[in-house]
Motif scaffolding. Structure first.
Motif, short mmCIF file in Angstrom:
data_model
loop_
_atom_site.label_atom_id
_atom_site.label_comp_id
_atom_site.label_asym_id
_atom_site.label_seq_id
_atom_site.Cartn_x
_atom_site.Cartn_y
_atom_site.Cartn_z
N LEU B 113 0.82 -1.22 0.00
CA LEU B 113 0.00 0.00 0.00
C LEU B 113 0.85 1.27 0.00
O LEU B 113 0.33 2.35 -0.25
CB LEU B 113 -0.94 0.00 1.20
CG LEU B 113 -2.10 -1.00 1.11
CD1 LEU B 113 -2.87 -1.06 2.42
CD2 LEU B 113 -3.05 -0.66 -0.02
N PRO B 117 0.89 3.33 -4.39
CA PRO B 117 0.59 4.74 -4.65
C PRO B 117 1.78 5.54 -5.19
O PRO B 117 1.59 6.47 -5.98
CB PRO B 117 0.17 5.26 -3.28
CG PRO B 117 -0.42 4.08 -2.62
CD PRO B 117 0.42 2.93 -3.06
N TYR B 127 -2.30 9.46 -6.38
CA TYR B 127 -1.80 8.44 -5.45
C TYR B 127 -2.79 7.30 -5.31
O TYR B 127 -2.42 6.16 -5.14
CB TYR B 127 -1.56 9.05 -4.06
CG TYR B 127 -0.31 9.87 -3.96
CD1 TYR B 127 0.93 9.26 -4.00
CD2 TYR B 127 -0.37 11.24 -3.82
CE1 TYR B 127 2.10 10.01 -3.91
CE2 TYR B 127 0.79 12.00 -3.72
CZ TYR B 127 2.01 11.38 -3.77
OH TYR B 127 3.15 12.11 -3.67
N TRP B 128 -4.07 7.65 -5.33
CA TRP B 128 -5.08 6.62 -5.03
C TRP B 128 -6.25 6.71 -5.99
O TRP B 128 -6.70 7.79 -6.33
CB TRP B 128 -5.57 6.80 -3.58
CG TRP B 128 -6.46 5.68 -3.14
CD1 TRP B 128 -7.82 5.67 -3.14
CD2 TRP B 128 -6.05 4.40 -2.67
NE1 TRP B 128 -8.29 4.46 -2.69
CE2 TRP B 128 -7.21 3.65 -2.39
CE3 TRP B 128 -4.81 3.79 -2.47
CZ2 TRP B 128 -7.18 2.35 -1.92
CZ3 TRP B 128 -4.78 2.49 -1.99
CH2 TRP B 128 -5.95 1.79 -1.72
N GLU B 129 -6.71 5.56 -6.41
CA GLU B 129 -7.92 5.45 -7.24
C GLU B 129 -8.80 4.44 -6.54
O GLU B 129 -8.29 3.44 -6.03
CB GLU B 129 -7.53 4.87 -8.62
CG GLU B 129 -7.11 5.90 -9.65
CD GLU B 129 -8.28 6.48 -10.39
OE1 GLU B 129 -9.12 5.72 -10.87
OE2 GLU B 129 -8.36 7.71 -10.46
N TRP B 130 -10.10 4.65 -6.53
CA TRP B 130 -10.97 3.64 -5.91
C TRP B 130 -11.23 2.52 -6.91
O TRP B 130 -12.34 2.22 -7.27
CB TRP B 130 -12.24 4.28 -5.36
CG TRP B 130 -11.93 5.15 -4.20
CD1 TRP B 130 -11.84 6.51 -4.20
CD2 TRP B 130 -11.59 4.74 -2.87
NE1 TRP B 130 -11.46 6.96 -2.97
CE2 TRP B 130 -11.30 5.89 -2.13
CE3 TRP B 130 -11.46 3.50 -2.23
CZ2 TRP B 130 -10.92 5.86 -0.78
CZ3 TRP B 130 -11.08 3.47 -0.90
CH2 TRP B 130 -10.82 4.64 -0.20
N LEU B 134 -7.33 -2.08 -5.73
CA LEU B 134 -6.78 -1.23 -4.67
C LEU B 134 -7.71 -1.21 -3.45
O LEU B 134 -7.27 -1.32 -2.31
CB LEU B 134 -6.59 0.21 -5.18
CG LEU B 134 -5.25 0.55 -5.82
CD1 LEU B 134 -5.04 -0.23 -7.10
CD2 LEU B 134 -5.14 2.02 -6.11
N THR B 135 -9.00 -1.09 -3.74
CA THR B 135 -9.98 -1.02 -2.65
C THR B 135 -9.99 -2.34 -1.86
O THR B 135 -10.02 -2.33 -0.63
CB THR B 135 -11.38 -0.73 -3.22
OG1 THR B 135 -11.26 0.36 -4.13
CG2 THR B 135 -12.37 -0.37 -2.14
N LEU B 138 -6.97 -2.60 0.36
CA LEU B 138 -7.15 -1.79 1.57
C LEU B 138 -8.09 -2.51 2.54
O LEU B 138 -7.85 -2.52 3.76
CB LEU B 138 -7.72 -0.41 1.19
CG LEU B 138 -7.94 0.55 2.35
CD1 LEU B 138 -6.61 0.94 3.00
CD2 LEU B 138 -8.66 1.81 1.90
N HIS B 189 -5.74 -0.72 -12.36
CA HIS B 189 -4.54 -1.46 -11.99
C HIS B 189 -4.05 -2.31 -13.18
O HIS B 189 -4.83 -3.07 -13.74
CB HIS B 189 -4.82 -2.37 -10.79
CG HIS B 189 -3.58 -2.87 -10.14
ND1 HIS B 189 -2.82 -3.87 -10.70
CD2 HIS B 189 -2.96 -2.53 -8.99
CE1 HIS B 189 -1.79 -4.11 -9.91
NE2 HIS B 189 -1.85 -3.30 -8.86
#
Lengths: 146, 263
Positions: B113, B117, B127-130, B134-135, B138, B189
């Motif tokens: 993590l 990013p 830095y972050w995409e939902w 990735l979600t 997390l 991704h």
């Protein structure tokens, strides 16, 4: 031991957060690279970025590497165009500073993992000592009672 | 650690040598990637960390399932009864392994993590995409944080161990979803190594990647073994304390059937 573990976890988290905070100063804060589609278009539509093959950069000494970036005062129309030599120098400087930061981030992450390992070994040694001490006390108590 | 001291030290030295070798291959020998440049080099430690995260969480989930399934001794001499009794006698060890796996999975998830990013900022501009993968990563991180909090702060009892084992096993349902997220739901991704990705064609890049993987796996194995040894030794230590207190109070020591240190 639990307190020590929690302390170490906190340190590890701080180390990882620092890695993120330090990194933007070079490669992360610089403008995004062109990866197929520009950023604005990318936000409008959902799509899969496929990188079919990771291909090495071709080294062509006669041609400087193209760096996609916003027009600066130096490159805006009407201003003096910099020589290709200065562009190459800029790209090379960015490459070096980006590489340095990446090496630092890499070493930082590994240092955190190595630190965790050393910490675990220390905890194990301490446990070994405590166990030996306890067993000795138990033996002494047993001998005393018998 | 006591039993395999020499093998352990050998692997530590091997890992250090591989680490130096990986450093040379990643930063000095392997070429820059044509599209992404320097930032692609994160790939050499992001991917092995992600696989190590999967390994750690698999160890936790597998041990949790074993802990839940094999809880009582069975009579008889059949194969199933034999397997059952083997694990029932080693329940403390299985529990220790689950905890060690979860802790390591969480450490590697943190690395994933953090490095992801950093790459995303350069490649995607954010830095972050939902994004689904990735979600879900997390989410798995948060599930196992909850798992470790439960183990650290709930009162020591059999029910705590069983609840933690349930959480460890159920939380793992997220892991296959992470793996197949890109194929199933798309997202931003990239998929380099999996199905649909073209992989790495350059032999130098391949070598750098393989050396990084080997280094990370050895590191993972060493960390898991050390953490597991600590958990086991802690059980012995707790029993020794209990015996000492019994002696000092003048009562006969209560030693459970499973109290002898298991090797």
């Amino acid at each position: 031991m639990r307190e020590m573990m929690m302390r170490h976890f906190t340190l590890l988290t701080v180390a990882l957060v620092l890695t993120v905070l330090l990194s933007p100063t070079s490669f992360a804060e610089s403008p995004p690279m062109k990866l197929g589609v520009p950023k604005i278009e990318r936000q409008k539509e959902r799509f899969v970025i496929t990188i079919p093959v990771l291909t090495p950069e071709k080294s062509d000494p006669g041609k400087p590497r193209v760096v996609d970036r916003e027009p600066t005062s130096e490159t805006k129309p009407g201003t003096k165009k910099p020589s290709s030599g200065s562009l190459t120098m800029q790209a090379s400087r960015e490459k070096v500073s980006g590489m340095t930061m990446l090496v630092l981030a890499y070493l930082f992450i590994w240092a955190a993992v190595f630190g965790y390992m050393l910490f675990l070994r220390r905890v194990f040694r301490r446990q070994e000592r405590d166990l030996a001490e306890l067993n000795a006390r138990l033996r002494a108590l047993k001998a005393e009672k018998s | 650690m006591k039993r395999f001291r020499y093998a352990y030290e050998f692997f530590v030295v091997l890992m250090l040598l591989l680490f130096a070798h990986a450093f040379y291959w990643i930063f000095l020998h392997s070429p820059m990637e044509a599209q992404m440049g320097i930032v692609q080099k994160i790939f050499y430690f992001h991917v092995p960390s992600a696989i190590s995260m999967f390994l750690g969480l698999s160890v936790c989930a597998g041990s949790s399932v074993i802990y839940l399934v094999f809880s009582r001794r069975k009579k008889g001499r059949g194969l199933w009864a034999g397997i059952n009794n083997f694990f029932v006698e080693r329940r403390d060890n299985v529990d220790a392994l689950a905890r060690s796996g979860a802790e390591l999975g969480l450490i590697y998830a943190s690395i994933v993590l953090v490095t992801g990013p950093l790459w995303g900022r350069k490649a995607w501009g954010t830095y972050w995409e939902w994004d689904p993968r990735l979600t879900l990563t997390l989410l798995v991180f948060l599930i196992y944080v909850a798992y470790l909090f439960l183990r650290a702060f709930a009162a020591e009892s059999e029910s705590r161990k069983r609840i933690a084992a349930g959480l460890g096993a159920l939380g793992f349902a997220d892991v296959p979803l992470i793996h197949y997220a890109v194929q199933m739901w798309g997202g931003t991704h990239p998929n380099v190594m999996g199905k649909g990705g073209g992989g790495i064609k350059d032999p130098t890049m391949q070598a750098a990647f393989m050396i990084s993987m080997a280094t990370m796996y050895i590191m993972f194995g060493l960390l898991l073994y050390t953490r597991y040894s600590i958990e086991r030794q802690q059980v012995e230590l707790d029993r020794a304390y209990a015996r000492l207190i019994d002696y000092e109070l003048g009562e006969p020591p209560v030693v459970a059937a499973s109290a002898k240190p298991s090797q």
